[in-house]
Design an enzyme around this catalytic site. Structure first.
Site, short mmCIF file in Angstrom:
data_model
loop_
_atom_site.label_atom_id
_atom_site.label_comp_id
_atom_site.label_asym_id
_atom_site.label_seq_id
_atom_site.Cartn_x
_atom_site.Cartn_y
_atom_site.Cartn_z
N GLY A 47 0.85 -1.44 -0.08
CA GLY A 47 -0.03 -0.42 -0.29
C GLY A 47 0.90 0.91 -0.22
N GLN A 52 3.61 10.42 1.46
CA GLN A 52 4.34 9.57 0.81
C GLN A 52 6.05 9.17 -0.37
OE1 GLN A 52 2.42 5.78 2.06
NE2 GLN A 52 4.86 5.33 3.26
N CYS A 97 6.12 0.66 7.26
CA CYS A 97 5.69 0.98 6.53
C CYS A 97 6.92 1.52 5.67
CB CYS A 97 5.47 2.55 6.87
SG CYS A 97 4.96 3.75 6.56
N LEU A 98 6.27 1.84 4.54
CA LEU A 98 7.92 2.07 3.05
C LEU A 98 8.11 3.65 3.81
CD1 LEU A 98 6.16 1.54 0.04
CD2 LEU A 98 8.03 -0.12 1.22
N HIS A 139 -3.95 2.09 7.74
CA HIS A 139 -2.90 2.85 7.44
C HIS A 139 -2.71 3.43 6.52
CE1 HIS A 139 1.87 1.77 7.81
NE2 HIS A 139 1.92 2.76 6.34
N GLU A 140 -3.05 3.15 4.99
CA GLU A 140 -2.64 4.21 4.27
C GLU A 140 -3.53 5.70 4.34
OE1 GLU A 140 -0.32 3.90 2.49
OE2 GLU A 140 -0.36 1.87 2.93
N HIS A 143 -2.19 7.71 7.01
CA HIS A 143 -1.25 8.46 5.70
C HIS A 143 -1.61 9.95 5.64
CE1 HIS A 143 3.02 6.81 6.40
NE2 HIS A 143 1.92 5.70 5.36
NI NI Z 1 2.81 3.57 5.36
#
Ligand code: NI
Length: 174
Positions: A47, A52, A97-98, A139-140, A143
């Site tokens: 995701g 991000q 998380c990226l 989670h997304e 963000h």
């Molecule tokens: Ni993330």
């Protein structure tokens, strides 16, 4: 399409509240979504949220999860997503998380959520998500409100680096 740099924790954009997409048919938005999908794939993510990649728009992409729990090749994009829990059940599960490379931690999330938003064509979408997909979506969408999974953790002792956590879980080497 192009891979965009993924910003990391500490960049103020990750803590900003993203703005609703006003025009889903804007070509720049289509470009952004295509780049987000490519960036997510290149980073082996499941995701990705627009902040991000340093965009201040409420847009997410994710891979819906197949029955056996493996990520499928399909990627869904959603604009102005909104989530509502469909019941009170929460599950603890591992997240990374990226934008917070290498770390993992246990995060409580609703097990079942209803999702609404707009697809790339501007059509209204309504669906339900369960389990890991529900987790990805929470989670997304977090963000988009400047929230990262660390903020949701209830047991910071579960935070650690992937290989170390795997070794500990598997018994590892003393
Ligand atoms: Ni993330």
């Amino acid at each position: 399409m192009a891979i965009r740099p993924i910003i990391r924790l500490g960049d103020p954009m990750l803590r900003a509240v993203a703005a609703p997409v006003a025009d889903p048919t804007d070509p720049a938005l289509a470009h952004l979504l295509a780049d987000m999908a490519e960036t997510m794939q290149a980073a082996n993510g499941v995701g990705l949220a627009a902040p991000q990649v340093a965009s201040g728009l409420r847009a997410i992409v994710w891979r819906p999860i197949a029955v056996r729990g493996e990520a499928s090749d399909q990627i869904i994009a959603l604009l102005n997503p909104e989530l509502v829990p469909l019941d009170d059940t929460r599950e603890l599960g591992v997240e990374g998380c990226l934008s917070i490379p290498e770390l993992r931690g246990l995060v409580p999330r609703f097990a079942r959520v209803g999702l609404t938003g707009l697809d790339r064509a501007g059509n209204r979408v309504e669906r339900e998500a369960l389990g890991f997909e529900a987790r990805i979506l929470q989670h997304e969408v977090d963000h988009l409100d400047g929230v990262v999974y660390l903020d949701r953790m209830t047991d910071m002792a579960s935070l650690g680096y992937g290989p170390e956590l795997d070794a500990a879980r598997d018994g590892g080497t003393l």
